[in-house]
Design a protein around this motif. Sequence first.
Motif, PDB file in Angstrom:
ATOM      1  N   LEU A   1     -10.659   6.252  -3.297  1.00 27.91           N
ATOM      2  CA  LEU A   1      -9.240   5.903  -3.389  1.00 27.91           C
ATOM      3  C   LEU A   1      -8.440   6.850  -4.272  1.00 27.91           C
ATOM      4  O   LEU A   1      -7.203   6.869  -4.199  1.00 27.91           O
ATOM      5  CB  LEU A   1      -9.097   4.464  -3.893  1.00 27.91           C
ATOM      6  CG  LEU A   1      -9.734   3.383  -3.012  1.00 27.91           C
ATOM      7  CD1 LEU A   1      -9.480   2.002  -3.589  1.00 27.91           C
ATOM      8  CD2 LEU A   1      -9.219   3.469  -1.571  1.00 27.91           C
ATOM      9  N   LEU A   2      -9.121   7.627  -5.124  1.00 28.86           N
ATOM     10  CA  LEU A   2      -8.393   8.563  -5.978  1.00 28.86           C
ATOM     11  C   LEU A   2      -7.925   9.793  -5.199  1.00 28.86           C
ATOM     12  O   LEU A   2      -7.078  10.552  -5.681  1.00 28.86           O
ATOM     13  CB  LEU A   2      -9.275   8.999  -7.155  1.00 28.86           C
ATOM     14  CG  LEU A   2      -9.689   7.875  -8.128  1.00 28.86           C
ATOM     15  CD1 LEU A   2     -10.581   8.431  -9.226  1.00 28.86           C
ATOM     16  CD2 LEU A   2      -8.460   7.213  -8.729  1.00 28.86           C
ATOM     17  N   ASN A   3      -8.486   9.984  -3.998  1.00 31.32           N
ATOM     18  CA  ASN A   3      -8.162  11.190  -3.231  1.00 31.32           C
ATOM     19  C   ASN A   3      -7.572  10.893  -1.850  1.00 31.32           C
ATOM     20  O   ASN A   3      -7.276  11.826  -1.098  1.00 31.32           O
ATOM     21  CB  ASN A   3      -9.429  12.049  -3.044  1.00 31.32           C
ATOM     22  CG  ASN A   3     -10.049  12.432  -4.375  1.00 31.32           C
ATOM     23  OD1 ASN A   3      -9.381  12.972  -5.231  1.00 31.32           O
ATOM     24  ND2 ASN A   3     -11.338  12.131  -4.544  1.00 31.32           N
ATOM     25  N   GLY A   4      -7.427   9.629  -1.518  1.00 30.26           N
ATOM     26  CA  GLY A   4      -6.978   9.289  -0.175  1.00 30.26           C
ATOM     27  C   GLY A   4      -5.525   9.629   0.096  1.00 30.26           C
ATOM     28  O   GLY A   4      -4.719   9.816  -0.835  1.00 30.26           O
ATOM     29  N   GLU A   5      -5.158   9.699   1.376  1.00 28.35           N
ATOM     30  CA  GLU A   5      -3.782   9.970   1.801  1.00 28.35           C
ATOM     31  C   GLU A   5      -3.322   8.884   2.756  1.00 28.35           C
ATOM     32  O   GLU A   5      -4.092   8.397   3.594  1.00 28.35           O
ATOM     33  CB  GLU A   5      -3.692  11.334   2.491  1.00 28.35           C
ATOM     34  CG  GLU A   5      -3.994  12.499   1.557  1.00 28.35           C
ATOM     35  CD  GLU A   5      -3.812  13.838   2.253  1.00 28.35           C
ATOM     36  OE1 GLU A   5      -3.447  13.826   3.455  1.00 28.35           O
ATOM     37  OE2 GLU A   5      -4.037  14.877   1.612  1.00 28.35           O
ATOM     38  N   LEU A   6      -2.045   8.533   2.636  1.00 25.64           N
ATOM     39  CA  LEU A   6      -1.473   7.469   3.467  1.00 25.64           C
ATOM     40  C   LEU A   6      -1.121   7.979   4.860  1.00 25.64           C
ATOM     41  O   LEU A   6      -0.828   9.172   5.043  1.00 25.64           O
ATOM     42  CB  LEU A   6      -0.210   6.922   2.807  1.00 25.64           C
ATOM     43  CG  LEU A   6      -0.405   6.049   1.568  1.00 25.64           C
ATOM     44  CD1 LEU A   6       0.927   5.877   0.841  1.00 25.64           C
ATOM     45  CD2 LEU A   6      -0.982   4.695   1.954  1.00 25.64           C
TER      46      LEU A   6
ATOM     47  N   VAL B   1       0.840  -1.206   0.000  1.00 22.81           N
ATOM     48  CA  VAL B   1       0.000   0.000   0.000  1.00 22.81           C
ATOM     49  C   VAL B   1       0.872   1.253   0.000  1.00 22.81           C
ATOM     50  O   VAL B   1       0.513   2.265  -0.599  1.00 22.81           O
ATOM     51  CB  VAL B   1      -0.926   0.014   1.236  1.00 22.81           C
ATOM     52  CG1 VAL B   1      -1.827   1.239   1.223  1.00 22.81           C
ATOM     53  CG2 VAL B   1      -1.761  -1.248   1.292  1.00 22.81           C
ATOM     54  N   PHE B   2       2.032   1.177   0.657  1.00 25.12           N
ATOM     55  CA  PHE B   2       2.902   2.338   0.797  1.00 25.12           C
ATOM     56  C   PHE B   2       3.902   2.454  -0.353  1.00 25.12           C
ATOM     57  O   PHE B   2       4.688   3.409  -0.382  1.00 25.12           O
ATOM     58  CB  PHE B   2       3.641   2.254   2.126  1.00 25.12           C
ATOM     59  CG  PHE B   2       2.721   2.305   3.319  1.00 25.12           C
ATOM     60  CD1 PHE B   2       2.389   3.520   3.909  1.00 25.12           C
ATOM     61  CD2 PHE B   2       2.152   1.143   3.832  1.00 25.12           C
ATOM     62  CE1 PHE B   2       1.534   3.570   4.999  1.00 25.12           C
ATOM     63  CE2 PHE B   2       1.295   1.186   4.921  1.00 25.12           C
ATOM     64  CZ  PHE B   2       0.972   2.408   5.498  1.00 25.12           C
ATOM     65  N   PHE B   3       3.884   1.499  -1.261  1.00 26.99           N
ATOM     66  CA  PHE B   3       4.837   1.501  -2.366  1.00 26.99           C
ATOM     67  C   PHE B   3       4.115   1.240  -3.697  1.00 26.99           C
ATOM     68  O   PHE B   3       4.507   0.374  -4.478  1.00 26.99           O
ATOM     69  CB  PHE B   3       5.926   0.447  -2.145  1.00 26.99           C
ATOM     70  CG  PHE B   3       6.743   0.684  -0.908  1.00 26.99           C
ATOM     71  CD1 PHE B   3       7.835   1.529  -0.923  1.00 26.99           C
ATOM     72  CD2 PHE B   3       6.389   0.082   0.296  1.00 26.99           C
ATOM     73  CE1 PHE B   3       8.581   1.758   0.238  1.00 26.99           C
ATOM     74  CE2 PHE B   3       7.117   0.304   1.454  1.00 26.99           C
ATOM     75  CZ  PHE B   3       8.218   1.148   1.423  1.00 26.99           C
ATOM     76  N   CYS B   4       3.063   2.000  -3.936  1.00 26.09           N
ATOM     77  CA  CYS B   4       2.340   1.886  -5.197  1.00 26.09           C
ATOM     78  C   CYS B   4       1.850   3.266  -5.602  1.00 26.09           C
ATOM     79  O   CYS B   4       1.835   4.194  -4.796  1.00 26.09           O
ATOM     80  CB  CYS B   4       1.171   0.895  -5.084  1.00 26.09           C
ATOM     81  SG  CYS B   4      -0.150   1.420  -3.983  1.00 26.09           S
ATOM     82  N   ALA B   5       1.464   3.387  -6.868  1.00 26.99           N
ATOM     83  CA  ALA B   5       1.008   4.677  -7.386  1.00 26.99           C
ATOM     84  C   ALA B   5       0.116   4.441  -8.585  1.00 26.99           C
ATOM     85  O   ALA B   5       0.178   3.379  -9.222  1.00 26.99           O
ATOM     86  CB  ALA B   5       2.214   5.531  -7.786  1.00 26.99           C
ATOM     87  N   PRO B   6      -0.750   5.413  -8.934  1.00 23.98           N
ATOM     88  CA  PRO B   6      -1.569   5.274 -10.151  1.00 23.98           C
ATOM     89  C   PRO B   6      -0.675   5.068 -11.361  1.00 23.98           C
ATOM     90  O   PRO B   6       0.386   5.691 -11.487  1.00 23.98           O
ATOM     91  CB  PRO B   6      -2.304   6.619 -10.220  1.00 23.98           C
ATOM     92  CG  PRO B   6      -2.314   7.124  -8.825  1.00 23.98           C
ATOM     93  CD  PRO B   6      -1.034   6.658  -8.211  1.00 23.98           C
ATOM     94  N   ALA B   7      -1.066   4.179 -12.246  1.00 24.17           N
ATOM     95  CA  ALA B   7      -0.255   3.887 -13.428  1.00 24.17           C
ATOM     96  C   ALA B   7      -0.009   5.132 -14.258  1.00 24.17           C
ATOM     97  O   ALA B   7       1.038   5.276 -14.896  1.00 24.17           O
ATOM     98  CB  ALA B   7      -0.936   2.810 -14.273  1.00 24.17           C
ATOM     99  N   SER B   8      -0.960   6.062 -14.246  1.00 25.09           N
ATOM    100  CA  SER B   8      -0.830   7.290 -15.044  1.00 25.09           C
ATOM    101  C   SER B   8       0.339   8.152 -14.587  1.00 25.09           C
ATOM    102  O   SER B   8       0.845   8.968 -15.349  1.00 25.09           O
ATOM    103  CB  SER B   8      -2.122   8.106 -14.958  1.00 25.09           C
ATOM    104  OG  SER B   8      -2.436   8.400 -13.600  1.00 25.09           O
TER     105      SER B   8
END
Length: 395
Positions: free
Chosen positions: A296-301, A251-258
């Motif tokens: 999930l498009l706007n969430g923060e870790l 969860v802490f090491f991923c990002a939107p593909a775009s």
Amino acid sequence: MAKVASVHPLDTSLTQVNQRLKAAKLGLQIERRGDRLNLRGTLPPRPGSPKLRPYQQRVPLKIAATKAGLKQCEQTAKIIAAQLLQNIFDWRDYLGPIAGLRMGGADLSSQIDAFEANFFAARSSETSAASLRTTWEKAYVPYLRKLHTTADRHPNLSLPEAIYATVQSTQANSRSRQICCTALAAFAEFLNLELPTDLKSFWGTYGTSQTQLRDLPSDEQILEVYDRLKNPRWKYVYGMMATYGLRNHEVFFCAPASGTGAKPSSDREIIVQETTKTGRHAVWPFYPEWVERFDLLNGELPRINTDLSTTTLQRVGQQVTTQFRRYEIPFSPYDLRHAWAVRTILMGLPDAVAAKMMGHSVQVHNRTYHRWMTHRDQQAAVQTALAKNKLSAPM
């Protein structure tokens, strides 16, 4: 003008020792190369050599050219000669990192340190440093420490005996027993230490076929728990794991593909980074509707340490497990991942695709997740298949 060979203070003694070796017909001679001593003689081909018969070779002892070193070389020559006579000579005893350890009489701590260095050096080109560190600390360190403790408490035991005692101190028929066997077998192999009994014989009955089936949360339960969580940052972690089947640390090491340079098929595709346990891979949501449901498009870790130069993937993941317990979530973080896997099966996603998104092999995927389909899941899959095809049976 001819070059005069340099004379070394040890040369006279070296000549005398070689005369003794020759008189004993050992077939080996000591040679000095600069300030180092080696052995030379007719020896079997080295591992990987295309040659089939023994030929003249050097045993690279690299022992210091001193009187003590010369004495050690003479003793080693006698040992090798005996090994050749008994047809038990093994090049692995004299090549690679373990050779220096044996020649120097290294203790167990030094042997473990050398094993650690070799572990990282041998795998650095094929696995990320963070993943290697996690594997080392989780699957090797606990059992090597246990071995060291056993050896300290029972100094009368040989190293093979200490290894067997360490294995037998773990719970029989358990995963820890299996991991212990795997770790200590690798250590013994590194040391070229022959174990009379293969450690696999101590595994017992533990295996996937014996693991307890999980009572995975239903989709409704997953939504219910999400709605009662209060902390928005940990709600985001929970939603990401439920929607994408991620491991705790991923969860802490991923990002939107775009945003990663890839060409995403939609704004819902994410890329798990190379630094994770199984490396870079793309993942799609199941269900896609949960991306909006969980925002999930706007969430923060959560603000936790993810600098892998000062922490590990395992420690990052442990913080997720800790929060699940703190919020009294009635299932584990990995249950969300497992529920995701079963969900892809029910929705007809090819196993090869689901396995790639989860970062493991198709064999592991099939062996693990197909077993966890309950009667409820099977019934849902049957109804989905019938509704999709709408075939009428011939009357």
